[in-house]
Design an enzyme around this catalytic site. Sequence first.
Site, mmCIF file in Angstrom:
data_model
loop_
_atom_site.group_PDB
_atom_site.id
_atom_site.type_symbol
_atom_site.label_atom_id
_atom_site.label_comp_id
_atom_site.label_asym_id
_atom_site.label_seq_id
_atom_site.Cartn_x
_atom_site.Cartn_y
_atom_site.Cartn_z
ATOM 1 N N TYR A 24 5.894 -15.767 10.650
ATOM 2 C CA TYR A 24 7.272 -15.879 10.670
ATOM 3 C C TYR A 24 7.889 -17.475 10.648
ATOM 4 O O TYR A 24 8.950 -17.759 10.732
ATOM 5 C CB TYR A 24 7.917 -15.252 11.834
ATOM 6 C CG TYR A 24 8.274 -13.767 11.562
ATOM 7 C CD1 TYR A 24 9.629 -13.402 11.425
ATOM 8 C CD2 TYR A 24 7.118 -12.901 11.698
ATOM 9 C CE1 TYR A 24 9.939 -12.078 10.800
ATOM 10 C CE2 TYR A 24 7.613 -11.692 11.293
ATOM 11 C CZ TYR A 24 8.935 -10.988 11.004
ATOM 12 O OH TYR A 24 8.997 -9.675 10.701
ATOM 13 N N LYS A 44 -2.362 -2.240 8.034
ATOM 14 C CA LYS A 44 -3.435 -1.759 8.824
ATOM 15 C C LYS A 44 -3.583 -2.504 10.108
ATOM 16 O O LYS A 44 -3.234 -3.756 10.450
ATOM 17 C CB LYS A 44 -4.655 -1.926 8.039
ATOM 18 C CG LYS A 44 -4.930 -1.211 6.464
ATOM 19 C CD LYS A 44 -6.120 -1.500 6.014
ATOM 20 C CE LYS A 44 -6.308 -0.466 4.959
ATOM 21 N NZ LYS A 44 -7.575 -1.152 4.114
ATOM 22 N N ARG A 97 1.043 -1.244 0.028
ATOM 23 C CA ARG A 97 0.087 -0.022 -0.057
ATOM 24 C C ARG A 97 0.899 1.324 0.015
ATOM 25 O O ARG A 97 2.009 1.134 0.602
ATOM 26 C CB ARG A 97 -0.889 -0.018 1.122
ATOM 27 C CG ARG A 97 -1.772 -1.130 1.422
ATOM 28 C CD ARG A 97 -2.767 -1.101 2.656
ATOM 29 N NE ARG A 97 -3.713 -2.294 2.516
ATOM 30 C CZ ARG A 97 -3.466 -3.265 3.485
ATOM 31 N NH1 ARG A 97 -2.134 -3.486 4.009
ATOM 32 N NH2 ARG A 97 -4.273 -4.067 3.683
ATOM 33 N N ARG A 106 -0.373 -2.163 -7.001
ATOM 34 C CA ARG A 106 -0.490 -3.110 -5.793
ATOM 35 C C ARG A 106 -1.565 -4.293 -6.462
ATOM 36 O O ARG A 106 -1.537 -5.416 -6.467
ATOM 37 C CB ARG A 106 -1.038 -2.696 -4.664
ATOM 38 C CG ARG A 106 -1.693 -3.723 -3.595
ATOM 39 C CD ARG A 106 -2.068 -2.733 -2.315
ATOM 40 N NE ARG A 106 -2.932 -3.553 -1.265
ATOM 41 C CZ ARG A 106 -2.375 -4.310 -0.425
ATOM 42 N NH1 ARG A 106 -1.036 -4.347 -0.231
ATOM 43 N NH2 ARG A 106 -3.308 -4.889 0.557
ATOM 44 N N HIS A 114 -3.613 -9.548 3.969
ATOM 45 C CA HIS A 114 -5.244 -9.547 4.067
ATOM 46 C C HIS A 114 -5.632 -10.722 4.729
ATOM 47 O O HIS A 114 -6.835 -10.702 5.037
ATOM 48 C CB HIS A 114 -5.751 -9.812 2.630
ATOM 49 C CG HIS A 114 -5.894 -8.570 1.509
ATOM 50 N ND1 HIS A 114 -6.324 -8.679 0.325
ATOM 51 C CD2 HIS A 114 -5.746 -7.127 2.195
ATOM 52 C CE1 HIS A 114 -6.016 -7.062 0.048
ATOM 53 N NE2 HIS A 114 -6.088 -6.499 1.036
ATOM 54 N N HIS A 156 -1.940 2.278 -6.138
ATOM 55 C CA HIS A 156 -2.825 1.222 -5.810
ATOM 56 C C HIS A 156 -3.106 0.385 -6.856
ATOM 57 O O HIS A 156 -3.069 -0.995 -6.930
ATOM 58 C CB HIS A 156 -4.084 1.927 -5.091
ATOM 59 C CG HIS A 156 -4.848 0.418 -4.274
ATOM 60 N ND1 HIS A 156 -4.281 0.138 -3.059
ATOM 61 C CD2 HIS A 156 -5.860 -0.309 -4.348
ATOM 62 C CE1 HIS A 156 -4.807 -0.730 -2.471
ATOM 63 N NE2 HIS A 156 -6.019 -1.123 -3.242
#
Length: 307
Positions: free
Chosen positions: A275, A168, A144, A243, A266, A240
């Site tokens: 990880y 986010k 983003r 993306r 997402h 965007h």
Amino acid sequence: MELTDKYKTYILLEQGLSDNTREAYMHDVEKLIDFLQQEDIDILNVKLDDLHRFTKALSDVGITARSINRILSGVRSFYHFLLLEGYLETDPTQLLESPKIGTHLPTVLTLEEVDALLAVIDQSTTEGARDHAIIEILYSCGLRVSELCFLLLSDLYLDEGFIRITGKGNKQRIVPISPRAVKELKNWLLIRHEINIKKGEEDYVFVSARRGKHLSRITVFYNLKIYAAEAGITKNISPHTLRHTFATHLLEGGANLRAIQMMLGHTDLSTTQVYTNIDRRFIRQQILDHFPRNKHWLIHRFFFPHI
């Protein structure tokens, strides 16, 4: 013989489809199967709600309504085959509605257009070196614009082949970065050292040469518009768009939907889960196999440090 093999024989012998259409249908079915496996759902026990969630997952990673409709054509063909051959008593796709194709679809660039965009940038200037790195990273990493603007030096693990992104809700994820993007970024960092950076802005990767502060989203948007015009790209693009292009190129190349979701941030995976070695291997292989820019990534050290 597995169901997919039987379906492949069916569309080859009985449907009279072109080679390209048969190949596309098989890719569509593979995408659905990957999704269902992650959801622990048997392909013969699929409900309408499951297909709705599959469609939403495609939309969430930026796939256009037109592309989703094409994918659903393959899915419908597969379930029609299962019904015809007696594997199912009802077709779960019968009431599945296709997304409406509006007049304002998300814009996606071709690989050639991405390269044309990069080609018009004068890398001999401070701003050009910075913007060349910005566009390459937006496309190759699917970030983003806000994630790019707030990217920190302390988030860069270039020798290991990844960057850490805070998205986010302050959720962190790791994103593999290609040798090409690493080269662009290292070139910019050498030039960046010559800029008089304001106090408190020292850790930001992308800064203004004139103001010495981190770039705003508006600046990135404005500069991208200028480069697009110079490259002769008439599509209405924004950061965007890169993306969307990243996700679309991955999906069209056959990447697993979950891998794309993880790359874009997402999913609801915790930082710890992201990880794990399993997820590292999973993402790495999907990117290596399916992203046009990154067919030859050499990030083996990060994903397989002990092999």
